[in-house]
Design a protein around this motif. Structure first.
Motif, PDB file in Angstrom:
ATOM      1  N   ASN A  27       0.809  -1.214   0.000  1.00 18.40           N
ATOM      2  CA  ASN A  27       0.000   0.000   0.000  1.00 18.40           C
ATOM      3  C   ASN A  27       0.844   1.267   0.000  1.00 18.40           C
ATOM      4  O   ASN A  27       0.420   2.296  -0.532  1.00 18.40           O
ATOM      5  CB  ASN A  27      -0.966  -0.002   1.180  1.00 18.40           C
ATOM      6  CG  ASN A  27      -2.153  -0.900   0.948  1.00 18.40           C
ATOM      7  OD1 ASN A  27      -2.455  -1.289  -0.172  1.00 18.40           O
ATOM      8  ND2 ASN A  27      -2.832  -1.251   2.018  1.00 18.40           N
ATOM      9  N   LEU A  30       1.500   1.780  -3.537  1.00 16.94           N
ATOM     10  CA  LEU A  30       0.251   2.191  -4.174  1.00 16.94           C
ATOM     11  C   LEU A  30      -0.032   3.666  -3.888  1.00 16.94           C
ATOM     12  O   LEU A  30      -0.422   4.421  -4.779  1.00 16.94           O
ATOM     13  CB  LEU A  30      -0.901   1.310  -3.683  1.00 16.94           C
ATOM     14  CG  LEU A  30      -2.271   1.534  -4.311  1.00 16.94           C
ATOM     15  CD1 LEU A  30      -2.233   1.304  -5.823  1.00 16.94           C
ATOM     16  CD2 LEU A  30      -3.300   0.623  -3.657  1.00 16.94           C
ATOM     17  N   ALA A  40      -4.587   5.341  -1.536  1.00 16.44           N
ATOM     18  CA  ALA A  40      -4.220   3.925  -1.384  1.00 16.44           C
ATOM     19  C   ALA A  40      -5.113   3.249  -0.351  1.00 16.44           C
ATOM     20  O   ALA A  40      -5.487   2.082  -0.521  1.00 16.44           O
ATOM     21  CB  ALA A  40      -2.755   3.810  -0.990  1.00 16.44           C
TER      22      ALA A  40
END
Length: 162
Positions: A27, A30, A40
């Motif tokens: 994450n 992301l 995210a």
């Protein structure tokens, strides 16, 4: 509970814990790609829904009780907010603390909060008193957190003085 059953529960709990740093590290990337950690967080939760819905359908789970939804106390809906809190804080803190440092601190927070939940039987849990061995376990865990978090700084300081 049989030893085999207990061992299976231990392995599953360890798997549950092991996936968390992977989720956090993925994450973080992301969030960088999407431009902000909160994007995210949203993406992670949306993927959770996308993964979970087919499982619910495949298991042919009955729809939840609308009567319960209407009368459930507000605190029962806080789990989602806590999930947002954890995912978002992981995205911000993991790059600063490192995966091991963040997870050690998060685990320490989880254990302390869990002792309180058990001790007071909050949210319908069975009361389990805080005992000296449990407190000692928390103290040892905190010692481990300190070692994990500050070992890099201590190593750098030692190499700088040599």
């Amino acid at each position: 509970m049989s030893t085999l059953h207990w061992a299976g529960l231990v392995v599953l709990a360890m798997i549950a814990g092991a996936v968390v740093p992977f989720q956090s590290a993925i994450n973080v990337n992301l969030g960088r790609g999407l431009g902000h950690p909160l994007w995210a967080t949203l993406a992670s939760l949306l993927v959770s829904v996308i993964v979970l819905l087919p499982i619910i359908v495949a298991m042919r789970l009955p729809l939840p009780s609308l009567a319960f939804i209407g009368k459930a106390p507000l605190w029962m809906w806080a789990g989602g907010a806590f999930g947002v809190c954890f995912i978002s804080l992981a995205l911000v803190l993991l790059p600063k603390l490192g995966a091991a440092g963040f997870m050690a601190l998060a685990l320490a927070g989880q254990v302390v909060a869990s002792l309180l939940l058990d001790h007071f039987g909050w949210f319908g849990l069975v009361e389990r008193q805080v005992t000296l061995p449990k407190v000692l376990g928390v103290v040892l865990l905190m010692g481990g957190v300190v070692l994990i978090q500050f070992s890099d700084a201590a190593e750098k300081a030692m190499t700088a003085t040599s």
